[in-house]
Design an enzyme around this catalytic site. Structure first.
Site, PDB file in Angstrom:
ATOM      1  CB  CYS A 123      -9.955  -1.358   0.074  1.00 41.26           C
ATOM      2  SG  CYS A 123      -9.763   0.324  -0.545  1.00 41.26           S
ATOM      3  CG  HIS A 274      -7.548  -3.860  -2.082  1.00 43.78           C
ATOM      4  ND1 HIS A 274      -8.333  -3.343  -3.093  1.00 43.78           N
ATOM      5  CD2 HIS A 274      -6.977  -2.796  -1.459  1.00 43.78           C
ATOM      6  CE1 HIS A 274      -8.257  -2.025  -3.057  1.00 43.78           C
ATOM      7  NE2 HIS A 274      -7.436  -1.663  -2.091  1.00 43.78           N
ATOM      8  CG  ASN A 305      -7.194   1.133  -4.752  1.00 38.38           C
ATOM      9  OD1 ASN A 305      -8.279   0.590  -4.639  1.00 38.38           O
ATOM     10  ND2 ASN A 305      -6.437   1.410  -3.703  1.00 38.38           N
TER      11      ASN A 305
END
Length: 349
Positions: A123, A274, A305
């Site tokens: 990520c 993020h 996500n």
């Protein structure tokens, strides 16, 4: 006489010239994922802030989504594909160990003479790749670099796993980075905590127990039985541990990136971390004491996500919706499996 190597001509800085996104057509609400994990829309919203996410169609691959986002970024930047020197693809969901995906992305977007490589930092991958692009350009080794985060997380998430199934979505976001007379990408601040690698990891290695059993049989001179149909490993996460780590790491890394760029929160137009969890995002914004004029990316509410794709997707969304204006400064913070983290301040295109 010993001849000296000649170095590439350096430039003062780099900046983002264009941004593009690809969002799969299929919108998946919480009700659709809740049943398999004995949950509810209310529980998912309370835990993560997510209301919906996008799931890719069968032909939406890591490569095809990366190409679509990159082509849009090139069009916005006004850069022809054959002017691209390097393609950097950040992804944790590409299922092939070899060959890497980036060369196919470069070929299909028309950057047929570009160097291309995958970046594996989960990520935090987009911020790592962006820092690499900045260094390539400032050092004179590349002039135009495409940085793309592309994820098909539905390929690596178990839809019955209560810890991950409701969190992740699919999509891709890309930027084109080019030379600038003034720095438009600030110094990167990054780090890794490998001792915590099990906090976000696959459920098993790709080489399962049946492979070890077959190897033992061969060593004993026996014919190993045909292996059973392999069950691909899926992503697992220690949610509470990752949450505690993130709420401390994100503000600390963000402050360090601001200091490295010689800026304060008052200089920012946007905060684009993020998109892991809305509670982490809002907690970091509060800890940083962002002024009211700083727009905070909350793309997670409708995108979920998307791992390495989340920061460029959120950036594109904010610019497209007019939440922020081009030219303003944005603080980017990536964090995730490894555990890894990276942050830098950029001038928005």
């Amino acid at each position: 006489m010993v001849r000296r190597l000649r170095a590439a001509a350096t430039v003062p800085g780099s900046r983002i010239l264009g941004v593009g996104a690809y969002r799969p057509a299929r919108v998946v609400g919480n009700a659709e994922v809740a049943g398999a994990i004995d949950s509810s829309d209310e529980w998912i919203r309370r835990r993560s802030g997510i209301a919906s996410r996008r799931f890719g169609a069968p032909d939406d691959t890591v490569v095809s989504m990366a190409v679509a986002a990159s082509v849009k970024a090139l069009a916005q930047a006004g850069i022809a594909p054959d002017a691209v020197d390097t393609v950097l693809l950040a992804s944790m969901s590409h299922l092939e160990q070899s060959p890497p995906a980036a060369p196919r992305v470069a070929h299909r977007m028309g950057a047929t003479s570009a160097g291309a490589m995958d970046v594996g930092a989960a990520c935090a991958g987009f911020c790592h790749a962006l820092a690499t692009a900045d260094s390539l350009i400032r050092s004179g080794n590349s002039r135009h670099v495409v940085v793309v985060g592309s994820e098909r997380m539905t390929d690596i998430v178990d839809p019955t796993d209560r810890g991950t199934a409701f969190l992740f979505g699919d999509g891709a976001g890309a930027v084109v980075v080019g030379p600038s007379a003034e720095p438009g990408v600030g110094p990167v601040v990054w780090g890794a905590e490998g001792e915590r690698h099990e906090a976000i990891a696959h459920s098993s290695p790709w080489s399962g127990r049946e492979e070890a059993d077959a190897s033992a049989a061969r060593e004993a001179g026996a014919v190993p039985p045909p292996p059973p149909r392999a069950v691909p490993p899926t992503l697992r996460m220690d949610g509470p541990a990752v949450f505690r780590w993130a709420v401390g790491t994100v503000p600390r890394t963000a402050r360090a990136a601001l200091a490295a760029a010689g800026l304060t929160v008052g200089d920012l137009a946007a905060f684009i971390p993020h998109q892991a969890n809305l509670r982490i995002i809002d907690g970091a914004a509060s800890a940083l004491r962002l002024p009211p004029h700083v727009a905070v990316a909350r793309d997670i509410v409708h995108a979920g996500n998307t791992s390495a794709a989340s920061i460029p997707l959120a950036m594109e969304g904010m610019l497209a919706q007019g939440t922020v204006s081009g030219g303003g400064l944005a603080l980017l913070v990536g964090f995730g499996a490894g555990l890894t983290h990276a942050a830098q301040v950029v001038a928005l295109p």
